[in-house]
Design a protein around this motif. Structure first.
Motif, PDB file in Angstrom:
ATOM      1  N   GLU A 179       0.520  -1.345  -0.259  1.00 16.47           N
ATOM      2  CA  GLU A 179      -0.099   0.191   0.145  1.00 16.47           C
ATOM      3  C   GLU A 179       0.597   1.497   0.024  1.00 16.47           C
ATOM      4  OE1 GLU A 179      -3.312   2.226   2.544  1.00 16.47           O
ATOM      5  OE2 GLU A 179      -3.181   0.343   3.122  1.00 16.47           O
ATOM      6  N   ARG A 180       1.927   1.084   1.449  1.00 21.49           N
ATOM      7  CA  ARG A 180       2.731   2.205   0.913  1.00 21.49           C
ATOM      8  C   ARG A 180       3.360   2.424  -0.396  1.00 21.49           C
ATOM      9  NH1 ARG A 180       4.213   4.293   6.301  1.00 21.49           N
ATOM     10  NH2 ARG A 180       5.605   5.311   5.549  1.00 21.49           N
ATOM     11  N   ALA A 181       4.122   1.694  -1.333  1.00 24.68           N
ATOM     12  CA  ALA A 181       4.942   1.494  -2.502  1.00 24.68           C
ATOM     13  C   ALA A 181       3.752   2.127  -3.736  1.00 24.68           C
ATOM     14  CB  ALA A 181       5.353   0.279  -2.969  1.00 24.68           C
ATOM     15  N   MET A 182       2.436   2.295  -4.403  1.00 19.85           N
ATOM     16  CA  MET A 182       1.666   2.732  -4.764  1.00 19.85           C
ATOM     17  C   MET A 182       1.588   4.003  -4.444  1.00 19.85           C
ATOM     18  SD  MET A 182       1.485  -0.365  -6.708  1.00 19.85           S
ATOM     19  CE  MET A 182      -0.228   0.457  -7.895  1.00 19.85           C
ATOM     20  N   ALA A 183       1.864   4.346  -3.120  1.00 19.75           N
ATOM     21  CA  ALA A 183       1.047   5.758  -2.990  1.00 19.75           C
ATOM     22  C   ALA A 183       3.202   6.609  -4.303  1.00 19.75           C
ATOM     23  CB  ALA A 183       1.393   6.769  -1.383  1.00 19.75           C
ATOM     24  N   LEU A 184       3.889   6.046  -4.519  1.00 18.59           N
ATOM     25  CA  LEU A 184       4.761   6.932  -4.734  1.00 18.59           C
ATOM     26  C   LEU A 184       4.192   6.618  -6.381  1.00 18.59           C
ATOM     27  CD1 LEU A 184       7.259   4.933  -2.770  1.00 18.59           C
ATOM     28  CD2 LEU A 184       6.965   7.414  -2.549  1.00 18.59           C
ATOM     29  N   THR A 185       3.873   7.122  -7.118  1.00 17.01           N
ATOM     30  CA  THR A 185       3.514   6.993  -8.006  1.00 17.01           C
ATOM     31  C   THR A 185       4.175   8.054  -8.966  1.00 17.01           C
ATOM     32  OG1 THR A 185       2.334   9.842  -7.407  1.00 17.01           O
ATOM     33  CG2 THR A 185       0.898   7.371  -7.737  1.00 17.01           C
ATOM     34  N   ARG A 186       4.828   9.187  -9.228  1.00 22.85           N
ATOM     35  CA  ARG A 186       6.058   9.750  -9.494  1.00 22.85           C
ATOM     36  C   ARG A 186       7.119   8.317 -10.007  1.00 22.85           C
ATOM     37  NH1 ARG A 186      11.102  12.569  -9.412  1.00 22.85           N
ATOM     38  NH2 ARG A 186      11.076  12.317  -7.499  1.00 22.85           N
ATOM     39  N   VAL A 187       7.512   7.441  -8.969  1.00 23.70           N
ATOM     40  CA  VAL A 187       8.412   6.563  -9.919  1.00 23.70           C
ATOM     41  C   VAL A 187       7.638   5.320 -10.377  1.00 23.70           C
ATOM     42  CG1 VAL A 187      10.101   4.931  -8.696  1.00 23.70           C
ATOM     43  CG2 VAL A 187       9.711   6.693  -7.525  1.00 23.70           C
ATOM     44  N   LEU A 188       6.510   5.012  -9.954  1.00 25.96           N
ATOM     45  CA  LEU A 188       5.539   3.664 -10.633  1.00 25.96           C
ATOM     46  C   LEU A 188       5.846   4.027 -12.318  1.00 25.96           C
ATOM     47  CD1 LEU A 188       3.655   2.333  -7.684  1.00 25.96           C
ATOM     48  CD2 LEU A 188       5.274   1.471  -8.820  1.00 25.96           C
ATOM     49  N   ASP A 189       4.925   5.477 -12.628  1.00 25.07           N
ATOM     50  CA  ASP A 189       4.906   6.249 -13.936  1.00 25.07           C
ATOM     51  C   ASP A 189       5.976   5.861 -14.641  1.00 25.07           C
ATOM     52  OD1 ASP A 189       2.506   6.275 -12.954  1.00 25.07           O
ATOM     53  OD2 ASP A 189       2.682   8.857 -12.972  1.00 25.07           O
ATOM     54  N   ASN A 190       6.768   5.651 -13.552  1.00 30.98           N
ATOM     55  CA  ASN A 190       8.229   5.276 -14.686  1.00 30.98           C
ATOM     56  C   ASN A 190       8.428   4.328 -15.409  1.00 30.98           C
ATOM     57  OD1 ASN A 190      10.303   6.639 -16.942  1.00 30.98           O
ATOM     58  ND2 ASN A 190      12.322   6.812 -15.011  1.00 30.98           N
ATOM     59  N   ASN A 191       7.679   3.395 -14.404  1.00 31.73           N
ATOM     60  CA  ASN A 191       8.026   1.771 -14.496  1.00 31.73           C
ATOM     61  C   ASN A 191       7.984   1.447 -16.163  1.00 31.73           C
ATOM     62  OD1 ASN A 191       9.720  -0.499 -12.875  1.00 31.73           O
ATOM     63  ND2 ASN A 191       7.378  -1.621 -13.233  1.00 31.73           N
ATOM     64  N   PRO A 192       8.653   0.045 -16.594  1.00 31.52           N
ATOM     65  CA  PRO A 192       7.961   0.036 -18.253  1.00 31.52           C
ATOM     66  C   PRO A 192       7.121  -0.762 -18.470  1.00 31.52           C
ATOM     67  CG  PRO A 192      10.228  -0.990 -17.781  1.00 31.52           C
ATOM     68  CD  PRO A 192       9.607  -0.396 -16.555  1.00 31.52           C
TER      69      PRO A 192
END
Length: 385
Positions: free
Chosen positions: A356-369
């Motif tokens: 749940e905490r990881a999914m809040a880091l959208t700026r980083v996750l939006d860069n994931n391939p």
């Protein structure tokens, strides 16, 4: 085919080479006469401080020593560093140490001129104006902070991590002397080196990767894969230390320009909640994120495996891409690193919260391939356990 506009940045200037610390005083004198020297507390009684002090003396640059901070520092510690720099008339900041010292130094440099507190600027491009000139001198080969635009802090009461991200954090000068890294113990050499490898692989496979970051990252992956085991086995192997310093620098350039991906999103909660060192958290999660990400770009992930010195002759690109994660796992085993979250004393019942905490880091996750859902994140934590 390049189908978008990109730019590429880094430190204002670079000096690299064994013995280059002797040039620090001459170079610092070009920027100011009194420096705030942010020094990793672990280096207080080592030869590194002696070398820096002697060089600054030759350049007739005074310095105010600041060591009052912890690894993965608190924002308030940057506030205190800036306060002392301002009260003592410092016109230059030098960061000497690993990522914690350099991140704190970069933040202090902008706080002196911009005022306010470090927490005011956690986010992206919130710093209004340039800071004091800043020189970064790494003593580990890991974070690449000497060439990035980020300063990361841990707010332990909130159990949160966040970074100041601003072009004004790019140092005026990055000075890398591999001789300063030869006394780093094997376990820290391994964890920081794997952190640099993580930066190189993540930025190489990120959605923001560009031809220049790819050049830096490809060389970084190859250098680190070949030289990290040598540096861990024999810290006095200067050639391996030089290649690791160069690999970390190149990975930092890739990181600064192409960004990181899901590994960092998943590792941040481990540091914020459980105090797991950043490089170690990244290393444990990296192979599992590679196992998840490779279908998004088999050609690139196959190249990652090959750069890691994985034999891929006769394999399809998809078959080769699948080898990236297991190859990193084997490297970690060879380095005798923890290979799972259980070894880091993470409770099994914490994985849902971590996801749940990881999914809040959208700026980083939006860069994931590859698009990642909460269930995907949970599955990766479970695989990594």
């Amino acid at each position: 085919m390049i189908n978008r506009i990109f730019d590429f940045r880094g430190a204002g200037r670079y000096i690299f080479g064994s013995g280059s610390i002797d040039r620090l005083g001459t170079e610092a004198a070009k920027f100011g006469r009194k420096a705030l020297l942010v020094l990793d507390p672990a280096l207080t009684d080592t030869g590194a401080l002696d070398k820096v002090s002697a060089s600054l003396g030759q350049g007739r640059v005074e310095f105010l020593l600041f060591t009052d901070f912890v690894q993965e520092p608190e924002p308030t510690q940057a506030d205190e560093a800036a306060r002392r720099a301002k009260e003592n008339g410092c016109d230059l900041v030098i960061g000497l140490g690993g990522g914690s010292a350099m991140d704190l130094a970069k933040a202090a440099a902008v706080l002196v001129t911009n005022g306010g507190r470090a927490t005011d600027y956690i986010g992206v491009e919130l710093v209004p104006q340039p800071g004091l000139p800043a020189i970064m001198v790494p003593t580990t080969s890991g974070t690449g902070s000497e060439v990035t635009w980020t300063a990361v802090f841990t707010q332990r009461e909130k159990k949160a991590k966040g970074g100041i991200n601003s072009p004004y954090l790019y140092p005026s000068l990055a000075l890398l002397d591999p001789e300063l890294t030869v006394t780093v113990p094997p376990d820290l050499t391994a964890s920081t080196g794997l952190d640099a490898l993580c930066h190189a692989i993540e930025s190489f496979t990120s959605l923001k990767a560009n031809p220049l970051s790819d050049l830096a990252d490809r060389e970084a992956i190859a250098l680190i894969a070949e030289n990290l085991p040598l540096a861990v086995t024999n810290g006095r192997n200067l050639k391996a230390r030089e290649n690791m310093a160069l690999g970390s620098l190149l990975a930092g350039l890739g990181l600064a320009n192409a960004g990181v991906t899901a590994v960092h999103a998943l590792s941040y909660p481990l540091g914020a909640i459980y105090g797991i060192p950043h490089g170690l958290a990244n290393a444990v999660l990296l192979p599992h994120v590679l196992n998840f990400n490779w279908p998004a770009d088999p050609d690139k992930f196959a190249l990652v495996a090959e750069l890691l010195d994985q034999e891929a002759e006769g394999l399809s690109r998809r078959e080769a891409a699948k080898l990236a994660g297991p190859t990193v796992s084997q490297l970690m085993a060879d380095l005798e690193m923890p290979e799972g979250l259980e070894e880091l004393a993470i409770p099994a019942d914490a994985l849902e919260t971590l996801a749940e905490r990881a999914m809040a880091l959208t700026r980083v996750l939006d860069n994931n391939p590859r698009t990642m859902t909460r269930q995907d994140a949970l599955a990766i934590y479970e695989e990594a356990y």
